[in-house]
Design a protein around this motif. Structure first.
Motif, short mmCIF file in Angstrom:
data_model
loop_
_atom_site.label_atom_id
_atom_site.label_comp_id
_atom_site.label_asym_id
_atom_site.label_seq_id
_atom_site.Cartn_x
_atom_site.Cartn_y
_atom_site.Cartn_z
N ILE A 41 21.37 55.52 56.00
CA ILE A 41 22.19 56.51 55.31
C ILE A 41 23.50 55.91 54.82
N ARG A 42 24.06 54.96 55.54
CA ARG A 42 25.32 54.37 55.11
C ARG A 42 25.14 53.56 53.83
N GLU A 43 24.05 52.82 53.73
CA GLU A 43 23.79 52.04 52.52
C GLU A 43 23.51 52.96 51.33
N ARG A 44 22.83 54.05 51.58
CA ARG A 44 22.57 55.00 50.50
C ARG A 44 23.87 55.63 49.99
N VAL A 45 24.78 55.92 50.90
CA VAL A 45 26.08 56.45 50.50
C VAL A 45 26.85 55.41 49.71
N GLN A 46 26.81 54.15 50.15
CA GLN A 46 27.49 53.08 49.42
C GLN A 46 26.95 52.96 47.99
N ASN A 47 25.63 53.05 47.85
CA ASN A 47 25.02 52.93 46.53
C ASN A 47 25.38 54.13 45.65
N ALA A 48 25.42 55.31 46.26
CA ALA A 48 25.82 56.50 45.51
C ALA A 48 27.28 56.39 45.06
N ALA A 49 28.13 55.89 45.95
CA ALA A 49 29.55 55.74 45.62
C ALA A 49 29.75 54.73 44.50
N ALA A 50 28.96 53.67 44.50
CA ALA A 50 29.08 52.65 43.46
C ALA A 50 28.82 53.24 42.08
N ARG A 51 27.96 54.24 42.01
CA ARG A 51 27.66 54.87 40.73
C ARG A 51 28.85 55.66 40.19
N LEU A 52 29.72 56.12 41.07
CA LEU A 52 30.85 56.95 40.65
C LEU A 52 31.96 56.14 39.98
N LYS A 53 31.99 54.85 40.19
CA LYS A 53 33.13 54.03 39.77
C LYS A 53 33.07 53.73 38.27
N LYS A 54 33.24 54.78 37.47
CA LYS A 54 33.21 54.63 36.02
C LYS A 54 34.61 54.63 35.41
N ASP A 55 35.62 54.77 36.25
CA ASP A 55 37.01 54.72 35.80
C ASP A 55 37.81 54.06 36.92
N ASP A 56 38.63 53.08 36.57
CA ASP A 56 39.32 52.32 37.62
C ASP A 56 40.43 53.12 38.29
N ARG A 57 40.74 54.34 37.80
CA ARG A 57 41.76 55.17 38.44
C ARG A 57 41.17 56.28 39.30
N LEU A 58 39.84 56.34 39.35
CA LEU A 58 39.19 57.40 40.13
C LEU A 58 39.54 57.29 41.61
N GLU A 59 39.55 56.09 42.15
CA GLU A 59 39.77 55.95 43.59
C GLU A 59 41.19 56.35 43.98
N ALA A 60 42.17 56.14 43.09
CA ALA A 60 43.53 56.60 43.39
C ALA A 60 43.57 58.13 43.46
N PHE A 61 42.84 58.77 42.57
CA PHE A 61 42.73 60.23 42.55
C PHE A 61 42.12 60.75 43.85
N LEU A 62 40.99 60.16 44.25
CA LEU A 62 40.31 60.61 45.46
C LEU A 62 41.11 60.25 46.71
N SER A 63 41.84 59.15 46.68
CA SER A 63 42.66 58.76 47.83
C SER A 63 43.77 59.76 48.10
N ALA A 64 44.27 60.42 47.04
CA ALA A 64 45.38 61.37 47.19
C ALA A 64 44.92 62.73 47.69
N TRP A 65 43.66 63.01 47.58
CA TRP A 65 43.08 64.34 47.84
C TRP A 65 43.46 64.90 49.21
N HIS A 66 43.28 64.13 50.26
CA HIS A 66 43.53 64.62 51.62
C HIS A 66 44.81 64.05 52.23
N THR A 67 45.79 63.76 51.38
CA THR A 67 47.06 63.25 51.88
C THR A 67 48.12 64.35 51.87
N LEU A 68 49.25 64.07 52.50
CA LEU A 68 50.27 65.09 52.76
C LEU A 68 50.70 65.84 51.52
N GLY A 69 50.88 65.14 50.41
CA GLY A 69 51.42 65.76 49.20
C GLY A 69 50.51 66.79 48.57
#
Length: 332
Positions: A162-190
């Motif tokens: 299941i972990r490898e399947r999640v990694q492969n699914a996540a790899a498909r999402l990386k179509k914009d180099d700013r996406l991870e900054a967006f998702l990183s902020a989601w569950h933070t204090l601000g």
């Protein structure tokens, strides 16, 4: 993590604390932002799906099993929803705003801007394959890229576990180099704010209005309206979409704590550190809400021309700026 542990961190470390990982297995905390997005959504999604998304349901169940640690018949590690389960977030709220909550056993919390509507649009435009789209429209011409549909797509990714399947699914999402900054902020204090009872579930309308600039626009309208009946209509009809009428008296009482008129609105903004969400120029539009993207308002909900990167950057920037203001309040 306790409040003392949080306060001992550097400012940059505080900005990166992910409240959804507060009681999660280490593997979740070490996952990439795209992996965490998939894991969190799969883990917290309800299991009572229709048979058409059976693969997605099984995928979610595998993730729940993999990321839940049970010891002596008791769950000791799991992925949490910070709004309902974060003890650290509750402690931070009480430290920053002790006068607002009195003896309340639990403070109602809201993730100010959720990510699912955005991610559904991003998936449809940038990630979904033509074959997946054909399959989706065979289900129904009205079938959207809902979370349940996306989970069903991710369930079909290859992998030894299941972990490898999640990694492969996540790899498909990386179509914009700013996406991870967006998702990183989601569950933070601000991106968290205390709110009155029932507020969270009432304003979202299936995620379409789950953006804090839209919410602030309606709250500002409430403050700048002098008519009592119109104030009630703004909350009941507009902000809460004629749903959950029990939300209205709680919200009215909450907002009145900060005063009324322009001064009340300014006090509310400053109390919750939304200064970077409003214009503070001394003009007729003083403290007018700055939309997350051009023309975003209650009549224009969609991101124009799908400029994902600019929105991801703006969102992350505002969350970080507000978090810095909250940290300053917390450390006083």
């Amino acid at each position: 993590m306790t409040l003392d542990d949080f306060l001992a961190l550097s400012e940059e470390e505080k900005l990166r604390v992910d409240f959804s990982a507060e009681n999660a297995p280490d593997a979740y905390g070490k996952a990439s932002p795209c992996e965490k997005y998939i894991l969190y959504k799969a883990y917290t999604e309800r299991s009572d799906r229709s048979a058409v998304f059976e693969d997605g349901r099984n995928f979610s169940e595998e993730i729940k099993k993999e990321y839940t640690v049970i010891k002596d018949g008791r769950t000791v590690k799991k992925i949490i929803d910070p709004d309902t389960d974060s003890k650290l977030l509750q402690a931070i709220y009480r430290k920053i705003w002790p006068e607002l909550f009195g003896a309340a056993a639990k403070i109602t919390s809201d993730t100010m801007t959720s990510v699912q509507v955005t991610m559904s649009g991003f998936f449809e435009e940038r990630v979904e394959t033509p074959e997946e789209k054909r399959r989706r429209l065979q289900i129904s011409q009205y079938q959207k890229c809902s979370l349940r549909y996306m989970l069903d797509c991710w369930a079909k990714e290859p992998g030894a576990d299941i972990r490898e399947r999640v990694q492969n699914a996540a790899a498909r999402l990386k179509k914009d180099d700013r996406l991870e900054a967006f998702l990183s902020a989601w569950h933070t204090l601000g991106n968290y704010c205390p709110v009155p009872r029932f507020f969270n579930r009432a304003r979202s309308q299936y995620g379409k209005y789950d953006f804090w600039d839209l919410t602030l626009m309606m709250i500002r309208k409430w403050y700048l309206t002098g008519d009592t009946d119109e104030k009630e209509r703004i909350l009941k009809r507009d902000l809460f979409h004629n749903q959950y009428p029990e939300s209205v008296p709680f919200c009215t009482k909450w907002l009145r704590q900060f005063g009324d008129g322009e001064k009340g609105w300014e006090t509310y903004v400053d109390a919750f550190c939304f200064q970077d969400w409003v214009s503070r120029e001394k003009t007729d539009s003083y403290y007018k809400v700055i939309p997350l993207w051009d023309r975003h308002d209650w009549e224009h909900l969609s991101l124009p021309s799908r400029d994902w990167g600019a929105f991801f950057t703006e969102f992350e920037s505002r969350i970080a700026k507000r978090a810095r203001r909250l940290i300053q309040k917390l450390e006083k």
